[in-house]
Every structure is written in structure tokens, then in C-alpha cells.
Design a protein around this motif. Structure first.
Motif, PDB file in Angstrom:
ATOM      1  N   ALA A  46       0.835  -1.204   0.000  1.00  0.00           N
ATOM      2  CA  ALA A  46       0.000   0.000   0.000  1.00  0.00           C
ATOM      3  C   ALA A  46       0.869   1.254   0.000  1.00  0.00           C
ATOM      4  CB  ALA A  46      -0.933  -0.007   1.214  1.00  0.00           C
ATOM      5  N   ALA A  47       1.986   1.228   0.749  1.00  0.00           N
ATOM      6  CA  ALA A  47       2.891   2.382   0.758  1.00  0.00           C
ATOM      7  C   ALA A  47       3.524   2.591  -0.617  1.00  0.00           C
ATOM      8  CB  ALA A  47       3.965   2.185   1.825  1.00  0.00           C
ATOM      9  N   GLU A  48       3.889   1.490  -1.278  1.00  0.00           N
ATOM     10  CA  GLU A  48       4.488   1.593  -2.616  1.00  0.00           C
ATOM     11  C   GLU A  48       3.461   2.121  -3.616  1.00  0.00           C
ATOM     12  OE1 GLU A  48       7.907   1.373  -4.555  1.00  0.00           O
ATOM     13  OE2 GLU A  48       7.872  -0.362  -3.237  1.00  0.00           O
ATOM     14  N   ALA A  49       2.255   1.536  -3.588  1.00  0.00           N
ATOM     15  CA  ALA A  49       1.215   1.981  -4.515  1.00  0.00           C
ATOM     16  C   ALA A  49       0.766   3.402  -4.217  1.00  0.00           C
ATOM     17  CB  ALA A  49       0.020   1.032  -4.436  1.00  0.00           C
ATOM     18  N   GLY A  50       0.865   3.822  -2.951  1.00  0.00           N
ATOM     19  CA  GLY A  50       0.442   5.173  -2.578  1.00  0.00           C
ATOM     20  C   GLY A  50       1.287   6.272  -3.179  1.00  0.00           C
ATOM     21  N   THR A  51       2.454   5.929  -3.723  1.00  0.00           N
ATOM     22  CA  THR A  51       3.291   6.950  -4.378  1.00  0.00           C
ATOM     23  C   THR A  51       2.826   7.255  -5.793  1.00  0.00           C
ATOM     24  OG1 THR A  51       4.862   5.295  -5.238  1.00  0.00           O
ATOM     25  CG2 THR A  51       5.284   6.170  -3.031  1.00  0.00           C
ATOM     26  N   THR A  52       1.877   6.474  -6.314  1.00  0.00           N
ATOM     27  CA  THR A  52       1.467   6.625  -7.718  1.00  0.00           C
ATOM     28  C   THR A  52       0.869   7.996  -8.026  1.00  0.00           C
ATOM     29  OG1 THR A  52       1.093   4.246  -7.872  1.00  0.00           O
ATOM     30  CG2 THR A  52       0.089   5.617  -9.557  1.00  0.00           C
ATOM     31  N   PRO A  53      -0.123   8.497  -7.247  1.00  0.00           N
ATOM     32  CA  PRO A  53      -0.709   9.802  -7.599  1.00  0.00           C
ATOM     33  C   PRO A  53       0.323  10.922  -7.696  1.00  0.00           C
ATOM     34  CG  PRO A  53      -2.094   8.688  -5.997  1.00  0.00           C
ATOM     35  CD  PRO A  53      -0.837   7.885  -6.096  1.00  0.00           C
ATOM     36  N   ALA A  54       1.222  10.996  -6.706  1.00  0.00           N
ATOM     37  CA  ALA A  54       2.237  12.054  -6.739  1.00  0.00           C
ATOM     38  C   ALA A  54       3.204  11.847  -7.908  1.00  0.00           C
ATOM     39  CB  ALA A  54       3.002  12.086  -5.419  1.00  0.00           C
ATOM     40  N   ALA A  55       3.583  10.585  -8.170  1.00  0.00           N
ATOM     41  CA  ALA A  55       4.508  10.312  -9.268  1.00  0.00           C
ATOM     42  C   ALA A  55       3.884  10.668 -10.611  1.00  0.00           C
ATOM     43  CB  ALA A  55       4.917   8.838  -9.243  1.00  0.00           C
ATOM     44  N   ARG A  56       2.588  10.360 -10.761  1.00  0.00           N
ATOM     45  CA  ARG A  56       1.921  10.723 -12.012  1.00  0.00           C
ATOM     46  C   ARG A  56       1.818  12.236 -12.161  1.00  0.00           C
ATOM     47  NH1 ARG A  56      -3.155   6.405 -12.110  1.00  0.00           N
ATOM     48  NH2 ARG A  56      -1.993   4.651 -13.016  1.00  0.00           N
ATOM     49  N   ALA A  57       1.528  12.910 -11.047  1.00  0.00           N
ATOM     50  CA  ALA A  57       1.415  14.369 -11.114  1.00  0.00           C
ATOM     51  C   ALA A  57       2.749  14.998 -11.485  1.00  0.00           C
ATOM     52  CB  ALA A  57       0.924  14.914  -9.768  1.00  0.00           C
ATOM     53  N   ALA A  58       3.856  14.433 -10.988  1.00  0.00           N
ATOM     54  CA  ALA A  58       5.178  14.992 -11.277  1.00  0.00           C
ATOM     55  C   ALA A  58       5.724  14.512 -12.624  1.00  0.00           C
ATOM     56  CB  ALA A  58       6.152  14.625 -10.167  1.00  0.00           C
ATOM     57  N   LEU A  59       5.093  13.473 -13.198  1.00  0.00           N
ATOM     58  CA  LEU A  59       5.599  12.943 -14.461  1.00  0.00           C
ATOM     59  C   LEU A  59       5.474  13.954 -15.591  1.00  0.00           C
ATOM     60  CD1 LEU A  59       6.770  10.466 -15.886  1.00  0.00           C
ATOM     61  CD2 LEU A  59       4.432   9.704 -16.338  1.00  0.00           C
ATOM     62  N   LEU A  60       4.409  14.770 -15.551  1.00  0.00           N
ATOM     63  CA  LEU A  60       4.245  15.786 -16.593  1.00  0.00           C
ATOM     64  C   LEU A  60       5.434  16.732 -16.612  1.00  0.00           C
ATOM     65  CD1 LEU A  60       2.538  17.219 -18.736  1.00  0.00           C
ATOM     66  CD2 LEU A  60       1.410  18.488 -16.892  1.00  0.00           C
ATOM     67  N   ALA A  61       5.867  17.140 -15.416  1.00  0.00           N
ATOM     68  CA  ALA A  61       7.025  18.031 -15.344  1.00  0.00           C
ATOM     69  C   ALA A  61       8.289  17.313 -15.811  1.00  0.00           C
ATOM     70  CB  ALA A  61       7.197  18.542 -13.918  1.00  0.00           C
ATOM     71  N   ALA A  62       8.413  16.003 -15.456  1.00  0.00           N
ATOM     72  CA  ALA A  62       9.584  15.253 -15.879  1.00  0.00           C
ATOM     73  C   ALA A  62       9.638  15.129 -17.405  1.00  0.00           C
ATOM     74  CB  ALA A  62       9.563  13.863 -15.239  1.00  0.00           C
ATOM     75  N   LEU A  63       8.458  15.019 -18.033  1.00  0.00           N
ATOM     76  CA  LEU A  63       8.417  14.988 -19.503  1.00  0.00           C
ATOM     77  C   LEU A  63       8.610  16.367 -20.104  1.00  0.00           C
ATOM     78  CD1 LEU A  63       5.414  12.527 -19.957  1.00  0.00           C
ATOM     79  CD2 LEU A  63       7.792  12.076 -20.567  1.00  0.00           C
ATOM     80  N   ALA A  64       8.104  17.394 -19.385  1.00  0.00           N
ATOM     81  CA  ALA A  64       8.200  18.765 -19.913  1.00  0.00           C
ATOM     82  C   ALA A  64       9.635  19.238 -19.999  1.00  0.00           C
ATOM     83  CB  ALA A  64       7.375  19.710 -19.036  1.00  0.00           C
ATOM     84  N   GLY A  65      10.510  18.741 -19.089  1.00  0.00           N
ATOM     85  CA  GLY A  65      11.908  19.164 -19.125  1.00  0.00           C
ATOM     86  C   GLY A  65      12.596  18.824 -20.436  1.00  0.00           C
ATOM     87  N   PRO A  66      12.648  17.528 -20.821  1.00  0.00           N
ATOM     88  CA  PRO A  66      13.265  17.180 -22.104  1.00  0.00           C
ATOM     89  C   PRO A  66      12.571  17.800 -23.303  1.00  0.00           C
ATOM     90  CG  PRO A  66      13.086  15.249 -20.701  1.00  0.00           C
ATOM     91  CD  PRO A  66      12.316  16.332 -20.026  1.00  0.00           C
ATOM     92  N   LEU A  67      11.218  17.809 -23.292  1.00  0.00           N
ATOM     93  CA  LEU A  67      10.513  18.401 -24.430  1.00  0.00           C
ATOM     94  C   LEU A  67      10.783  19.895 -24.518  1.00  0.00           C
ATOM     95  CD1 LEU A  67       7.069  16.554 -24.177  1.00  0.00           C
ATOM     96  CD2 LEU A  67       8.901  16.163 -25.831  1.00  0.00           C
ATOM     97  N   GLY A  68      10.783  20.570 -23.365  1.00  0.00           N
ATOM     98  CA  GLY A  68      11.079  22.000 -23.369  1.00  0.00           C
ATOM     99  C   GLY A  68      12.496  22.285 -23.832  1.00  0.00           C
ATOM    100  N   GLY A  69      13.416  21.373 -23.434  1.00  0.00           N
ATOM    101  CA  GLY A  69      14.797  21.558 -23.878  1.00  0.00           C
ATOM    102  C   GLY A  69      14.920  21.468 -25.386  1.00  0.00           C
ATOM    103  N   VAL A  70      14.203  20.513 -25.997  1.00  0.00           N
ATOM    104  CA  VAL A  70      14.242  20.370 -27.460  1.00  0.00           C
ATOM    105  C   VAL A  70      13.644  21.605 -28.135  1.00  0.00           C
ATOM    106  CG1 VAL A  70      13.402  19.020 -29.414  1.00  0.00           C
ATOM    107  CG2 VAL A  70      14.181  17.866 -27.341  1.00  0.00           C
TER     108      VAL A  70
END
Length: 583
Positions: A131-155
Motif C-alpha cells: 500500500a505504501a508503494e502503490a500510494g506513491t502513484t498519484p504524486a509520481a503521475r502528477a510529477a511525471l508531466l514536469a519530468a516529460l516537460a523538461g526534455p521536451l522544453g529543452g528540445v
């Protein structure tokens, strides 16, 4: 390898759980997404500001404003990073707590089937670790957009400086894409195996802890340790595989990313020599190349999401097990007549009870006896709907137990067990467990009936003593369990070997009090002593899953096979059994 697709119920339940957990912290997830994206945006602006400041300084032009811009962006990044850390921790904690509440409620709704299906140790591992491992999913998904935006913004930034810089980078993009997909796939498989091995270790450890006295008495500590740790090589292999996957991805990123960065810087240098770019733009291009090749951040995010997805699937397996359903039919007034019609129950592929027909008239006491494995405890569980039969039905005052609402069923039926779980903060709360409004008088009266009042009063704080701090023997624990059953009341009282740890004198006193409970209570006793069976109005003799006979104890006692159930020889006299001597 985990099953994929909509045909896998566990995967479907896992997705539903994660979606609902995300909605539960929706506002915070949105805030985290905005903060993370803002931090990425500030990080993308900083190289441009630095390049512009450098160009002005080299041209000996006023650059104070741009230097201040750079300082402001650095300060903003620090603030956003702090906010991101706080929001991530908050969302993780809320999501984990929600998952644990939801799954704990579902496990309790399933009832004893949950422990039979998964094992108590594995259930704890899922509700705590997974449950603790799965509980990180919402925050990880929310931060994933920013993680993708970095490389895309760099290009995009490279393309704004000069399209040729972006073209050089995009030439190697397919390699990075393949790398990320491989990381997500391999990490999910490894995490699934790792978490399953953890569950097996937890299950074996729970069994060993529960039976620690047996282990110590048998002197088999080393053997039990080896049994608990037997899945450890598989756990180690799965863990090493996860690290190999991530290590291989990091190594490939180290090999690919510098080549792309070097290519961008080389093209920027050529353009600088041709006066197509300024020194500041070359600096900005080199920083944007680093951001565009930020595979490390993406690898970490995707690996974390893969582990969380594997953990969520283990939670989904619990959700896929249906909870006990209840009806809406009200229980009419009645004396507590219990009836089993054609009841068949199987466990582990074996038929334990086979087409059992049994009637307990209201207000009477029926003792259920039989050899070990005859199905006595299972019959007691079916009688109070702690389990459901595979065929047939159980009725209380003419109403099938399946059709009763949960609250009506639990108010009508009380239980006492051989090894009662004493839940609650204090002894008084443990006795009053399940009562809508437990009163001290009712609790103490039940304790007196169970002959528990004297030893409870000798505890350090009497009835206010914490259960964990209340030293007690097995017989005293049983008396507290009996007190809880007496305090519960109801029209049907089921005692599943709940007198087994009592001395014969105490058992006789409690039995007398139990049988004097009044005509409004029906009693079903699982009995292993002939003295207990002798006190009942009738005895149901179970043999190999069937009711062999129903009658008075003194009538059945004439049969040698019946006496053998209690370990009595063929020449034993009934008088000794009926007088309260332990068989």
C-alpha cells in the motif's frame, strides 16, 4: 509475468484503486502538477537568462537587470523545490492512508476467507508495504508531466535558438524512447517477483511468530529460520534484477546522452564561428542539451511507477476477492430457531460438511461433538455466517442468513472462541466490543457471569487496564471472551470450543450460568468434553462431515463409538462423565 488486459480482474481493480486514490487527493495532485511544471518552466528560463546576461557582460553593456533575473529564478527554483517536496510527501501519505483504509475494510468485509486465500502474513505485507508503494502513484503521475516537460522544453528551446540544434538532438531520440520503454517493462516484471517473495517471507514469519512457543519447545529455531528465509534467494535475485535493469538503463543513458550533448555543442560551436550564434546562446544551448537528455529523471520516475503498479496489482488481487454480501430482509421476532438445510462446505478441495440437516429449537442448547476434522468449527462458523456454505442454506427464525442485513445479523448472534482475540484499548473495551452503547454495568455483569470479575479487579487498573498490559492465562483469556459473548446478548450464542482452557469446576459454573440464560437465547456449543455435552439439551454427533445422530448425551453414551469421541473406553460408566469430570 503479470497478466495484462481487461481479462485480469486484479489489474482492473488496481487501476480503479489508483484512479480513486488520485481523486481523493485531487486538489493536492493538481497543485503538485502546477508546482512541478512551474519549476520545470523556471529551469527552462534560467539558461536563456544566463546566456543573455553573459552576452551583455561580454559586450560591456548594462546587465544588472538580467543578473537579477537569474538570481530571482534561482530563488524561485529553491522555493518551488521545497513546495514540491512537501506536496509529494503529503500526497504520498494521504494516498497510502486511503488505500490502507479501503483495503483493510475490504479484508474485514471478506472475513476469514481473506486469511485462507492469502495468508495473514502476506495480507499484512500487502496492506503495509504494498500500500505504501502503490500510494506513491498519484504524486509520481502528477510529477511525471514536469519530468516529460523538461526534455521536451529543452528540445523546443534548442529549436528556438537554431533549428539545426534541435535536429541533431532528435536524430538520437528513438534510442532514448526505446530505452525508457524497456525500463518500464523490465522493472514491472522484477518488482512483481520481488513483492511476491516478500509476501511469502511475511507469511512464513507470521506463522513462526504465532507458534513461537511450539518452536521453542521443539528446539527447531534453526529449522524455522531456514523455512522463513527460504524465499530469500528469489527475493535477492528479483532485487538484483531490478537494479540491473536500472543500472543498464543508466549506463545506456550515460553512453547516449553525452553523445547527443556533444553533437549539439559541436554544431553550436560551428554556428558560433560563422556568427550565427552568440557566446551566450552557445552556453544556453549546452544547458538545454543537458535538459533535453534528462533521461535519468525519467528513468527514476518510470521505475518508481512500475514498482507502484506492481504493488497496486497485489492490492487489486485483494479487491478482486468479493466481500460478503448482505440482504435487506428484516429478522422477525422469534426464539432463535437455527436450521441447516442440506449444507455442504468444502475447504481446500475436500468436502468437510456433506449435506448436513440440523435443527436447533429456539431457547435450547445443542452440543456439537465429533473427532478432530469432523467439521465442528466449520459448522459453528456457518451457523453465525462467519463463512458461507457451498450448497444449502442456514436459517435463523425462518430467514436465510444471506438475506439479513449486516447489523441485524451481528446483533442477533454472539460468538466465543477457544482463542479469543481481545481487541480494544482496555479490558472493559475488549468485553464491550461490538456493543452500540456498552455500559460499565453490563460489562461487569457479563464478567461476573463468566467468572472473570475477580481477576480483572486484581489487574493494576482493573477494567481500565490496557489489554496489552493485562497478564492472564489461557483460561482467563477464554473467560474474557465468554464475558464479551454474554455482554453481546442476542438470540443465538455460539461457543466454538470456548470452554476448553477452563478447569472443570469453572467450566461447570459457567455452564450452569450459560444454561440459565433464559428461554430467549439459543446456544450452539462445540464441545470436546463429555461433561459439556452432558449439560446440553441435545447433542449432534458429527462423523466424517455428516450428522451421524442427534439425541440426549446419556442416550448416545450407550454407543461405544460415541464414547470413543471423548477418548472413553467401552467399559466407562456414564456417571463419571455426567458428574463434571473431565473426559
Amino acid at each position: 509475468m503479470s497478466t495484462r488486459g481487461d481479462d485480469d480482474p486484479a489489474t482492473g481493480h488496481a487501476r480503479t484503486l489508483l484512479r480513486t486514490a488520485t481523486r481523493y487527493s485531487g486538489a493536492r495532485c493538481a497543485a503538485l502538477c502546477l508546482v512541478s511544471t512551474a519549476a520545470t518552466g523556471a529551469g527552462l528560463l534560467l539558461p536563456a537568462a544566463l546566456g543573455r546576461a553573459l552576452d551583455l557582460l561580454l559586450a560591456q553593456a548594462p546587465a544588472t537587470r538580467w543578473v537579477l533575473y537569474c538570481g530571482g529564478l534561482v530563488l524561485l527554483l529553491a522555493l518551488l523545490d521545497a513546495a514540491q517536496t512537501v506536496l509529494t510527501g503529503t500526497v504520498d501519505a494521504r494516498s497510502t492512508a486511503w488505500l490502507r483504509r479501503r483495503l483493510t475494510g475490504h479484508v474485514l468485509g471478506i472475513g476469514p476467507r481473506a486469511a485462507d486465500r492469502f495468508g495473514s502474513g502476506d495480507l499484512v505485507a500487502r496492506l503495509v508495504g504494498n500500500a505504501a508503494e502503490a500510494g506513491t502513484t498519484p504524486a509520481a503521475r502528477a510529477a511525471l508531466l514536469a519530468a516529460l516537460a523538461g526534455p521536451l522544453g529543452g528540445v523546443v528551446a534548442l529549436g528556438l535558438i537554431d533549428w539545426r540544434l534541435a535536429a541533431v538532438f532528435l536524430a538520437g531520440a528513438p534510442v532514448l524512447t526505446f530505452l525508457l520503454r524497456a525500463v518500464a517493462r523490465d522493472t514491472t516484471q522484477s518488482a512483481t517477483r520481488y513483492q511476491r517473495a516478500q509476501g511469502r517471507i511475511a507469511a512464513a514469519l507470521a506463522e513462526a511468530v504465532e507458534g513461537f512457543r511450539t518452536v521453542r519447545a521443539a528446539g527447531t529455531e534453526g529449522r524455522e529460520t531456514a523455512r522463513v528465509l527460504r524465499p530469500l534467494p528469489g527475493l535477492s535475485e528479483a532485487g538484483r534484477r531490478m537494479w540491473r535493469v536500472q543500472g543498464r538503463a543508466a549506463a545506456q543513458a550515460v553512453a547516449v546522452a553525452p553523445l547527443l550533448q556533444l553533437g549539439v555543442v559541436a554544431v553550436a560551436g560551428v554556428l558560433l564561428t560563422r556568427d550565427r550564434l552568440s557566446v551566450g546562446e552557445v552556453l544556453a544551448a549546452s544547458r538545454y542539451a543537458v535538459l533535453a537528455t534528462g533521461v535519468g529523471v525519467l528513468v527514476a520516475r518510470l521505475a518508481g511507477l512500475a514498482r507502484a503498479r506492481a504493488a497496486a496489482r497485489r492490492l487489486g488481487e485483494i479487491r478482486a476477492e468479493p466481500a460478503t454480501a448482505f440482504g435487506e430482509r428484516r429478522l422477525p421476532d422469534g426464539p432463535g430457531r437455527l436450521e441447516l438445510r442440506g449444507v455442504t462446505a468444502r475447504r481446500g478441495g475436500r468436502t468437510v460438511l456433506d449435506e448436513v440437516d440440523l435443527v436447533v429449537p429456539g431457547g435450547t442448547t445443542l452440543a456439537v461433538v465429533g473427532r478432530s476434522g469432523a467439521g465442528k468449527s466449520l459448522l459453528a462458523a456457518l451457523a453465525g455466517r462467519l463463512a458461507d456454505p457451498d450448497a444449502g442454506e442456514v436459517l435463523l427464525d425462518g430467514v436465510p442468513l444471506r438475506e439479513l442485513p449486516h447489523d441485524d445479523l451481528r446483533r442477533a448472534i454472539g460468538y466465543a472462541f477457544a482463542r479469543p482475540a481481545l481487541l480494544g484499548g482496555t479490558v472493559e473495551q475488549a468485553i464491550g466490543l461490538g456493543l452500540a452503547s456498552p455500559s460499565p454495568g453490563r460489562v461487569r455483569e457479563a464478567a461476573r457471569t463468566a467468572l472473570a470479575d475477580d481477576f480483572v479487579r486484581r489487574l493494576p487498573d482493573g477494567y481500565d487496564t490496557a489489554v496489552a498490559d493485562a497478564p492472564r492465562s489461557g483460561g482467563e483469556s477464554q473467560r474474557l471472551g465468554l464475558a464479551r459473548a454474554f455482554a453481546h446478548g442476542g438470540r443465538l450464542l455460539i461457543l466454538d470450543d470456548a470452554l476448553s482452557s477452563l478447569d472443570t469446576v469453572t467450566e461447570r459454573h459457567i455452564t450452569d450460568a450459560l444454561l440459565g440464560d433464559g428461554p430467549g437465547t439459543t446456544r450452539l456449543l462445540v464441545a470436546h468434553r463429555s461433561a459439556t455435552a452432558a449439560c446440553a439439551d441435545a447433542v449432534a454427533w458429527l462423523d466424517e462431515g455428516r450428522v451421524r445422530a442427534v439425541g440426549r448425551h446419556e442416550e448416545l453414551w450407550r454407543l461405544a463409538e460415541y464414547r470413543a469421541v471423548f477418548g472413553e473406553g467401552t467399559d466407562s460408566a456414564y456417571a463419571g462423565a455426567g458428574s463434571g469430570a473431565e473426559a
